[in-house]
Design an enzyme around this catalytic site. Structure first.
Site, PDB file in Angstrom:
ATOM      1  N   TYR A 150       0.855  -1.190   0.000  1.00  0.00           N
ATOM      2  CA  TYR A 150       0.000   0.000   0.000  1.00  0.00           C
ATOM      3  C   TYR A 150       0.889   1.238   0.000  1.00  0.00           C
ATOM      4  O   TYR A 150       2.002   1.211   0.531  1.00  0.00           O
ATOM      5  CB  TYR A 150      -0.932  -0.025   1.240  1.00  0.00           C
ATOM      6  CG  TYR A 150      -1.890   1.116   1.266  1.00  0.00           C
ATOM      7  CD1 TYR A 150      -2.756   1.334   0.190  1.00  0.00           C
ATOM      8  CD2 TYR A 150      -1.931   2.016   2.334  1.00  0.00           C
ATOM      9  CE1 TYR A 150      -3.633   2.407   0.191  1.00  0.00           C
ATOM     10  CE2 TYR A 150      -2.801   3.086   2.345  1.00  0.00           C
ATOM     11  CZ  TYR A 150      -3.648   3.280   1.260  1.00  0.00           C
ATOM     12  OH  TYR A 150      -4.492   4.343   1.250  1.00  0.00           O
ATOM     13  N   TYR A 160      -2.663   4.567   9.434  1.00  0.00           N
ATOM     14  CA  TYR A 160      -2.045   3.304   8.985  1.00  0.00           C
ATOM     15  C   TYR A 160      -0.931   2.866   9.946  1.00  0.00           C
ATOM     16  O   TYR A 160      -0.405   1.770   9.833  1.00  0.00           O
ATOM     17  CB  TYR A 160      -1.522   3.482   7.560  1.00  0.00           C
ATOM     18  CG  TYR A 160      -1.534   2.214   6.726  1.00  0.00           C
ATOM     19  CD1 TYR A 160      -2.725   1.578   6.387  1.00  0.00           C
ATOM     20  CD2 TYR A 160      -0.348   1.669   6.266  1.00  0.00           C
ATOM     21  CE1 TYR A 160      -2.734   0.428   5.616  1.00  0.00           C
ATOM     22  CE2 TYR A 160      -0.346   0.518   5.480  1.00  0.00           C
ATOM     23  CZ  TYR A 160      -1.534  -0.091   5.171  1.00  0.00           C
ATOM     24  OH  TYR A 160      -1.541  -1.228   4.395  1.00  0.00           O
TER      25      TYR A 160
HETATM   26  P1  NAI Z   1      -8.123  -9.801   4.131  1.00  0.00           P
HETATM   27  O1  NAI Z   1      -8.400  -9.461   5.552  1.00  0.00           O
HETATM   28  O2  NAI Z   1      -9.185 -10.456   3.365  1.00  0.00           O
HETATM   29  O3  NAI Z   1      -6.767 -10.646   4.017  1.00  0.00           O
HETATM   30  C1  NAI Z   1      -5.720 -10.593   4.955  1.00  0.00           C
HETATM   31  C2  NAI Z   1      -5.320 -12.035   5.213  1.00  0.00           C
HETATM   32  O4  NAI Z   1      -4.135 -12.145   6.029  1.00  0.00           O
HETATM   33  C3  NAI Z   1      -6.423 -12.828   5.923  1.00  0.00           C
HETATM   34  O5  NAI Z   1      -6.815 -13.930   5.129  1.00  0.00           O
HETATM   35  C4  NAI Z   1      -5.751 -13.293   7.194  1.00  0.00           C
HETATM   36  O6  NAI Z   1      -6.244 -14.502   7.696  1.00  0.00           O
HETATM   37  C5  NAI Z   1      -4.294 -13.383   6.732  1.00  0.00           C
HETATM   38  N1  NAI Z   1      -3.362 -13.525   7.842  1.00  0.00           N
HETATM   39  C6  NAI Z   1      -3.298 -12.758   8.970  1.00  0.00           C
HETATM   40  N2  NAI Z   1      -2.344 -13.253   9.794  1.00  0.00           N
HETATM   41  C7  NAI Z   1      -1.804 -14.344   9.181  1.00  0.00           C
HETATM   42  C8  NAI Z   1      -0.782 -15.270   9.525  1.00  0.00           C
HETATM   43  N3  NAI Z   1      -0.119 -15.179  10.692  1.00  0.00           N
HETATM   44  N4  NAI Z   1      -0.491 -16.262   8.652  1.00  0.00           N
HETATM   45  C9  NAI Z   1      -1.154 -16.377   7.476  1.00  0.00           C
HETATM   46  N5  NAI Z   1      -2.126 -15.521   7.094  1.00  0.00           N
HETATM   47  C10 NAI Z   1      -2.449 -14.520   7.940  1.00  0.00           C
HETATM   48  O7  NAI Z   1      -7.762  -8.388   3.445  1.00  0.00           O
HETATM   49  P2  NAI Z   1      -7.115  -7.989   2.040  1.00  0.00           P
HETATM   50  O8  NAI Z   1      -7.405  -6.554   1.884  1.00  0.00           O
HETATM   51  O9  NAI Z   1      -7.523  -8.933   0.980  1.00  0.00           O
HETATM   52  O10 NAI Z   1      -5.553  -8.102   2.341  1.00  0.00           O
HETATM   53  C11 NAI Z   1      -4.644  -8.761   1.510  1.00  0.00           C
HETATM   54  C12 NAI Z   1      -3.370  -7.949   1.355  1.00  0.00           C
HETATM   55  O11 NAI Z   1      -3.646  -6.761   0.596  1.00  0.00           O
HETATM   56  C13 NAI Z   1      -2.730  -7.469   2.664  1.00  0.00           C
HETATM   57  O12 NAI Z   1      -1.326  -7.545   2.548  1.00  0.00           O
HETATM   58  C14 NAI Z   1      -3.164  -6.013   2.715  1.00  0.00           C
HETATM   59  O13 NAI Z   1      -2.322  -5.215   3.518  1.00  0.00           O
HETATM   60  C15 NAI Z   1      -3.031  -5.672   1.234  1.00  0.00           C
HETATM   61  N6  NAI Z   1      -3.685  -4.426   0.833  1.00  0.00           N
HETATM   62  C16 NAI Z   1      -5.001  -4.202   1.155  1.00  0.00           C
HETATM   63  C17 NAI Z   1      -5.596  -3.006   0.834  1.00  0.00           C
HETATM   64  C18 NAI Z   1      -6.992  -2.721   1.257  1.00  0.00           C
HETATM   65  O14 NAI Z   1      -7.394  -1.547   1.268  1.00  0.00           O
HETATM   66  N7  NAI Z   1      -7.781  -3.733   1.584  1.00  0.00           N
HETATM   67  C19 NAI Z   1      -4.872  -1.946   0.086  1.00  0.00           C
HETATM   68  C20 NAI Z   1      -3.504  -2.308  -0.263  1.00  0.00           C
HETATM   69  C21 NAI Z   1      -2.947  -3.500   0.119  1.00  0.00           C
END
Ligand code: NAI
EC number: 1.3.1.9
Length: 270
Positions: A150, A160
């Protein structure tokens, strides 16, 4: 319309929690494009999430792994190679979590144990994934490894907090490991810097709706959706992007190159 972009390729997709997750949309897109893969998430998230529904739809096996555990990652890569019948061609690291953000700690009152956790889960885990793959020689030549970042890695966003440092570290790991893995095995490593997206991780940040709308107005194309991101990831996994490595790729509708936009001017002139 599917083009079989990933036909014959095997992969691992981390982080599909529910149907809003970027990883969830990616799994569906990758399947549509002919790729086969295993799905993984932290054991706790599996109990709360719906990953088995997705697994069924994608005909994919689920292999639990806490991405901070080297033992879990070794098991994940070993089992994935067994299940998929060979070495891996693509990996999506779609993982982020900050206990400080969850507990709404302001930047001037961070809990440092939680800060370490943020870094371990959201950034260092990417190094662990790459190092585990290297040690097991689990990746094919020209494999593509991606993590999601991000723009708070480059610019300040008050709410953040420690995730900004985690994303800066994540992007740095992509450069350093990208250089190493390119020389070793022609493996490429990149991060995609995605627009704000309504997911569990995204919406957990206070003031999310405001910066979602602000980013939308500041992006000439508007915010990139999770589906758009899944499509970009799919192209980055394909052979059409073989010479792209060590990059942080902006996927943000033009946000990062905009100074001000007509939408913002209009809004502030009211
Ligand atoms: P999400 O909440 O659906 O996915 C985050 C995932 O990380 C979850 O499935 C969670 O279970 C997993 N996770 C957390 N701790 C963990 C661990 N110890 N081991 C394995 N998995 C673990 O949300 P999203 O948005 O799909 O996030 C995916 C990526 O995208 C993240 O890196 C997030 O920072 C990034 N991102 C998200 C944005 C947004 O606005 N949603 C913008 C830019 C980047």
């Amino acid at each position: 319309m599917a083009n079989n972009l990933l036909k014959g390729k095997r992969g691992i997709i981390f982080g599909a929690l529910d149907e809003n997750s970027i990883a969830w949309k990616t799994a569906l897109k990758v399947k549509e494009e002919g790729g086969v893969f295993t799905l993984t998430n932290a054991p706790i998230a599996m109990r709360l999430g719906k990953i088995n529904e997705l697994a069924k739809e994608c005909n994919a096996e689920v292999i639990p792994a806490d991405a901070t555990s080297e033992a879990d990652l070794a098991n994940l890569f070993t089992k994935s190679m067994e299940v998929l019948g060979g070495k891996i061609d693509f990996v999506l690291h779609s993982i982020g979590m900050s206990p400080n953000i969850r507990k709404e700690k302001p930047y001037g009152d961070l809990n440092y144990e939680w800060f370490q956790k943020t870094l371990d889960i959201s950034a260092l885990s990417f190094h662990k994934v790459l190092q585990t793959a290297e040690k097991l020689d689990a990746l094919n030549e020209w494999a593509s490894v991606l993590a999601l970042s991000y723009i708070a890695a480059q610019r300040s966003y008050p709410d953040y907090t420690d995730m900004a440092q985690a994303k800066a570290m994540l992007e740095s790991i992509a450069r350093s490991y990208g250089a190493r893995y390119a020389k070793l095995k022609k493996v490429r490593v990149n991060t995609i810097s995605q627009s704000p997206t309504r997911t569990t991780a995204g919406s957990g940040i206070s003031g999310f709706d405001v910066f979602f709308d602000f980013a939308d107005m500041m992006s000439p194309l508007g915010n990139a959706s999770a589906e758009d991101c899944a499509a970009y990831i799919t192209v980055m996994f394909s052979d059409f992007t073989r010479m792209v490595t060590m990059q942080n790729l902006m996927h943000d509708g033009g946000f990062s190159s905009s100074g001000i936009t007509e939408d913002i001017v209009e809004r502030l002139s009211k």
